[in-house]
Design a protein around this motif. Structure first.
Motif, PDB file in Angstrom:
ATOM      1  N   PRO A   6      49.469  26.826  51.128  1.00 46.64           N
ATOM      2  CA  PRO A   6      48.154  27.326  50.705  1.00 46.64           C
ATOM      3  C   PRO A   6      48.127  27.581  49.204  1.00 46.64           C
ATOM      4  O   PRO A   6      49.143  27.899  48.583  1.00 46.64           O
ATOM      5  CB  PRO A   6      48.014  28.636  51.495  1.00 46.64           C
ATOM      6  CG  PRO A   6      48.981  28.541  52.616  1.00 46.64           C
ATOM      7  CD  PRO A   6      50.115  27.722  52.101  1.00 46.64           C
ATOM      8  N   ARG A   7      46.968  27.421  48.631  1.00 46.04           N
ATOM      9  CA  ARG A   7      46.761  27.830  47.259  1.00 46.04           C
ATOM     10  C   ARG A   7      45.418  28.550  47.193  1.00 46.04           C
ATOM     11  O   ARG A   7      44.538  28.335  48.018  1.00 46.04           O
ATOM     12  CB  ARG A   7      46.820  26.654  46.284  1.00 46.04           C
ATOM     13  CG  ARG A   7      45.560  25.868  46.141  1.00 46.04           C
ATOM     14  CD  ARG A   7      45.620  24.751  45.096  1.00 46.04           C
ATOM     15  NE  ARG A   7      46.519  24.925  43.986  1.00 46.04           N
ATOM     16  CZ  ARG A   7      46.382  24.298  42.811  1.00 46.04           C
ATOM     17  NH1 ARG A   7      45.360  23.467  42.598  1.00 46.04           N
ATOM     18  NH2 ARG A   7      47.239  24.487  41.842  1.00 46.04           N
ATOM     19  N   THR A 139      34.719  32.523  56.341  1.00 43.74           N
ATOM     20  CA  THR A 139      33.692  31.657  55.788  1.00 43.74           C
ATOM     21  C   THR A 139      34.291  30.348  55.295  1.00 43.74           C
ATOM     22  O   THR A 139      35.242  30.347  54.514  1.00 43.74           O
ATOM     23  CB  THR A 139      32.955  32.381  54.647  1.00 43.74           C
ATOM     24  OG1 THR A 139      32.318  33.546  55.182  1.00 43.74           O
ATOM     25  CG2 THR A 139      31.921  31.489  54.001  1.00 43.74           C
ATOM     26  N   VAL A 140      33.739  29.256  55.762  1.00 43.04           N
ATOM     27  CA  VAL A 140      34.174  27.927  55.353  1.00 43.04           C
ATOM     28  C   VAL A 140      33.526  27.569  54.017  1.00 43.04           C
ATOM     29  O   VAL A 140      32.324  27.772  53.837  1.00 43.04           O
ATOM     30  CB  VAL A 140      33.789  26.881  56.410  1.00 43.04           C
ATOM     31  CG1 VAL A 140      34.142  25.469  55.930  1.00 43.04           C
ATOM     32  CG2 VAL A 140      34.459  27.177  57.745  1.00 43.04           C
ATOM     33  N   VAL A 141      34.316  27.035  53.099  1.00 39.00           N
ATOM     34  CA  VAL A 141      33.795  26.489  51.846  1.00 39.00           C
ATOM     35  C   VAL A 141      33.886  24.965  51.941  1.00 39.00           C
ATOM     36  O   VAL A 141      34.978  24.403  52.066  1.00 39.00           O
ATOM     37  CB  VAL A 141      34.577  26.996  50.624  1.00 39.00           C
ATOM     38  CG1 VAL A 141      33.941  26.472  49.337  1.00 39.00           C
ATOM     39  CG2 VAL A 141      34.627  28.519  50.612  1.00 39.00           C
ATOM     40  N   LEU A 159      37.189  22.497  52.000  1.00 33.97           N
ATOM     41  CA  LEU A 159      38.056  22.782  50.857  1.00 33.97           C
ATOM     42  C   LEU A 159      38.985  23.933  51.189  1.00 33.97           C
ATOM     43  O   LEU A 159      40.175  23.908  50.891  1.00 33.97           O
ATOM     44  CB  LEU A 159      37.221  23.122  49.622  1.00 33.97           C
ATOM     45  CG  LEU A 159      38.017  23.588  48.402  1.00 33.97           C
ATOM     46  CD1 LEU A 159      38.932  22.475  47.896  1.00 33.97           C
ATOM     47  CD2 LEU A 159      37.088  24.058  47.290  1.00 33.97           C
ATOM     48  N   GLY A 160      38.442  24.969  51.796  1.00 33.08           N
ATOM     49  CA  GLY A 160      39.226  26.139  52.158  1.00 33.08           C
ATOM     50  C   GLY A 160      38.327  27.206  52.749  1.00 33.08           C
ATOM     51  O   GLY A 160      37.212  26.928  53.202  1.00 33.08           O
ATOM     52  N   TYR A 161      38.825  28.437  52.718  1.00 27.95           N
ATOM     53  CA  TYR A 161      38.136  29.549  53.358  1.00 27.95           C
ATOM     54  C   TYR A 161      38.026  30.723  52.399  1.00 27.95           C
ATOM     55  O   TYR A 161      38.910  30.959  51.575  1.00 27.95           O
ATOM     56  CB  TYR A 161      38.907  30.010  54.601  1.00 27.95           C
ATOM     57  CG  TYR A 161      39.097  28.929  55.636  1.00 27.95           C
ATOM     58  CD1 TYR A 161      38.188  28.773  56.682  1.00 27.95           C
ATOM     59  CD2 TYR A 161      40.171  28.049  55.556  1.00 27.95           C
ATOM     60  CE1 TYR A 161      38.357  27.775  57.632  1.00 27.95           C
ATOM     61  CE2 TYR A 161      40.347  27.043  56.498  1.00 27.95           C
ATOM     62  CZ  TYR A 161      39.439  26.913  57.530  1.00 27.95           C
ATOM     63  OH  TYR A 161      39.594  25.920  58.459  1.00 27.95           O
ATOM     64  N   THR A 162      36.946  31.463  52.527  1.00 25.22           N
ATOM     65  CA  THR A 162      36.764  32.688  51.774  1.00 25.22           C
ATOM     66  C   THR A 162      36.267  33.760  52.727  1.00 25.22           C
ATOM     67  O   THR A 162      36.187  33.554  53.945  1.00 25.22           O
ATOM     68  CB  THR A 162      35.805  32.467  50.590  1.00 25.22           C
ATOM     69  OG1 THR A 162      35.859  33.588  49.709  1.00 25.22           O
ATOM     70  CG2 THR A 162      34.382  32.243  51.049  1.00 25.22           C
ATOM     71  N   ILE A 163      35.932  34.929  52.182  1.00 25.04           N
ATOM     72  CA  ILE A 163      35.361  36.017  52.969  1.00 25.04           C
ATOM     73  C   ILE A 163      33.875  36.082  52.674  1.00 25.04           C
ATOM     74  O   ILE A 163      33.464  36.062  51.514  1.00 25.04           O
ATOM     75  CB  ILE A 163      36.018  37.369  52.617  1.00 25.04           C
ATOM     76  CG1 ILE A 163      37.532  37.303  52.819  1.00 25.04           C
ATOM     77  CG2 ILE A 163      35.413  38.497  53.464  1.00 25.04           C
ATOM     78  CD1 ILE A 163      38.272  38.519  52.259  1.00 25.04           C
ATOM     79  N   GLY A 164      33.065  36.140  53.708  1.00 25.35           N
ATOM     80  CA  GLY A 164      31.635  36.325  53.554  1.00 25.35           C
ATOM     81  C   GLY A 164      31.195  37.604  54.243  1.00 25.35           C
ATOM     82  O   GLY A 164      31.786  38.023  55.242  1.00 25.35           O
ATOM     83  N   ALA A 191      30.311  37.190  48.739  1.00 21.38           N
ATOM     84  CA  ALA A 191      31.340  36.215  49.096  1.00 21.38           C
ATOM     85  C   ALA A 191      32.457  36.239  48.064  1.00 21.38           C
ATOM     86  O   ALA A 191      32.217  36.472  46.886  1.00 21.38           O
ATOM     87  CB  ALA A 191      30.742  34.813  49.191  1.00 21.38           C
ATOM     88  N   GLY A 192      33.677  35.990  48.537  1.00 24.78           N
ATOM     89  CA  GLY A 192      34.831  35.942  47.636  1.00 24.78           C
ATOM     90  C   GLY A 192      36.040  36.636  48.252  1.00 24.78           C
ATOM     91  O   GLY A 192      36.090  36.842  49.458  1.00 24.78           O
ATOM     92  N   PRO A 193      37.028  37.034  47.437  1.00 25.55           N
ATOM     93  CA  PRO A 193      37.048  36.855  45.978  1.00 25.55           C
ATOM     94  C   PRO A 193      37.519  35.466  45.542  1.00 25.55           C
ATOM     95  O   PRO A 193      37.382  35.115  44.379  1.00 25.55           O
ATOM     96  CB  PRO A 193      38.036  37.932  45.523  1.00 25.55           C
ATOM     97  CG  PRO A 193      38.971  38.086  46.684  1.00 25.55           C
ATOM     98  CD  PRO A 193      38.149  37.854  47.917  1.00 25.55           C
ATOM     99  N   TRP A 194      38.102  34.697  46.495  1.00 24.18           N
ATOM    100  CA  TRP A 194      38.629  33.378  46.165  1.00 24.18           C
ATOM    101  C   TRP A 194      38.625  32.524  47.416  1.00 24.18           C
ATOM    102  O   TRP A 194      38.299  32.976  48.521  1.00 24.18           O
ATOM    103  CB  TRP A 194      40.052  33.481  45.597  1.00 24.18           C
ATOM    104  CG  TRP A 194      40.925  34.455  46.351  1.00 24.18           C
ATOM    105  CD1 TRP A 194      41.330  34.371  47.658  1.00 24.18           C
ATOM    106  CD2 TRP A 194      41.476  35.673  45.845  1.00 24.18           C
ATOM    107  NE1 TRP A 194      42.108  35.463  48.003  1.00 24.18           N
ATOM    108  CE2 TRP A 194      42.208  36.275  46.897  1.00 24.18           C
ATOM    109  CE3 TRP A 194      41.443  36.301  44.602  1.00 24.18           C
ATOM    110  CZ2 TRP A 194      42.894  37.490  46.745  1.00 24.18           C
ATOM    111  CZ3 TRP A 194      42.115  37.506  44.457  1.00 24.18           C
ATOM    112  CH2 TRP A 194      42.833  38.087  45.523  1.00 24.18           C
ATOM    113  N   ILE A 195      38.962  31.256  47.247  1.00 21.79           N
ATOM    114  CA  ILE A 195      39.116  30.301  48.340  1.00 21.79           C
ATOM    115  C   ILE A 195      40.605  30.141  48.618  1.00 21.79           C
ATOM    116  O   ILE A 195      41.403  30.017  47.684  1.00 21.79           O
ATOM    117  CB  ILE A 195      38.525  28.940  47.950  1.00 21.79           C
ATOM    118  CG1 ILE A 195      37.043  29.080  47.573  1.00 21.79           C
ATOM    119  CG2 ILE A 195      38.716  27.909  49.068  1.00 21.79           C
ATOM    120  CD1 ILE A 195      36.510  27.898  46.773  1.00 21.79           C
ATOM    121  N   VAL A 196      40.981  30.146  49.888  1.00 23.15           N
ATOM    122  CA  VAL A 196      42.362  29.864  50.276  1.00 23.15           C
ATOM    123  C   VAL A 196      42.382  28.545  51.032  1.00 23.15           C
ATOM    124  O   VAL A 196      41.652  28.376  52.020  1.00 23.15           O
ATOM    125  CB  VAL A 196      42.952  30.987  51.147  1.00 23.15           C
ATOM    126  CG1 VAL A 196      44.372  30.622  51.593  1.00 23.15           C
ATOM    127  CG2 VAL A 196      42.984  32.305  50.377  1.00 23.15           C
TER     128      VAL A 196
END
Length: 287
Positions: A6-7, A139-141, A159-164, A191-196
């Motif tokens: 993961p990044r 949350t899916v990005v 692309l990845g996942y975040t918090i919504g 939403a955030g703080p980043w995408i994993v």
């Protein structure tokens, strides 16, 4: 074949913008971090990258300037986290908890893209809005334009996942059958703080901390319709765009919020999304 690690990818704004260079105050850059420990020194040092949404004009990076060139390392104290993308579409899933949710056909609702705010920004409540609850959601990005996905191809669009946080006005849900006024008010989608990236979404703990009190948690395993099924459903009738956000459902406990409160949404493997709650600024200073 070994799986990729993961990044984290974040959309950020420099703390001290050098406006003399001609940069606008709304400049944005994308940064990445590969450290496994988010709280380590390495986890707080990020590298500037190209936009992960190359087909999205709204998600284009600002022009490089001194200290903000591709490949440059920047520390977290040099920028503010923004919402992880500028979406065209934001979706939530209705009645998507457990078997009762799965027994019903999948059903999405649209949230205005203008309702999206980032970490640390205030959820603003109008004086007549009534009972409002936060909802922490995996949350899916969306990473690419996607239409007609199948269960075999759905994850290629992620692309990845975040918090919504699907902030919801309960009385308005009852009076507005489309839920527009209940779900799309300004600031109602933090939403955030980043995408994993490369995250196993099958059984992630989800929960809320309200004014310092941890509420009962649940798991993404408690969702009725799963991530890939949701994407298949959405793309059966429309095209998802790079940067779109898909909130998958809220299986945990919530609590009514009021001005002066603090809300922390937690999703395992991603982290925490912090937002204060205030009264509506537009009531104090009408446009």
């Amino acid at each position: 074949m070994t799986s990729r690690l993961p990044r984290r990818i974040a959309r950020v704004r420099p703390v001290a913008a050098e406006f003399s260079t001609g940069q606008a105050p709304d400049e944005q850059f994308f940064v990445a971090n590969d450290a496994a420990d988010f709280d380590s020194a390495g986890g707080r040092t990020w590298t500037i990258i190209d936009s992960p949404f190359p087909a999205s004009r709204a998600n284009a990076s600002s022009f490089s300037r001194e200290g903000w060139e591709l490949g440059t390392e920047v520390s977290e104290d040099s920028f503010h986290f923004l919402a992880p993308s500028v979406p065209v579409n934001v979706f939530g899933m209705a009645h998507n908890t457990g078997q009762p949710g799965r027994d019903l056909p999948p059903q999405a609702f649209h949230k205005a893209a203008s309702s999206v705010i980032g970490p640390g920004e205030a959820i603003q409540l109008g004086s007549t809005v009534g009972h409002v609850d936060p909802e922490a959601e995996l949350t899916v990005v969306v990473g690419r334009k996607a239409r007609g996905l199948t269960l075999e191809t759905a994850r290629s669009a992620i692309l990845g996942y975040t918090i919504g946080n699907d902030v919801s006005a309960r009385e308005l849900q009852k009076s507005d059958e489309l839920w527009i006024s209940a779900k799309s008010q300004d600031t109602f989608t933090p939403a955030g703080p980043w995408i994993v990236t490369e995250l196993d979404d099958s059984a992630l703990s989800i929960g809320i901390v309200h004014n310092g009190t941890e509420l009962k948690t649940a798991s993404s395993a408690d969702l009725g319709w799963k991530v890939d099924e949701i994407l298949v459903y959405l793309t059966s009738f429309m095209t998802l765009q790079p940067g779109d956000l898909v909130l998958t459902g809220f299986p945990a406990e919530s609590a009514r919020i009021h001005p002066g409160d603090t809300v922390v949404c937690r999703v395992e493997g991603i982290g925490e999304l912090h937002n204060p709650v205030t009264g509506a600024s537009w009531e104090e200073h009408p446009a």
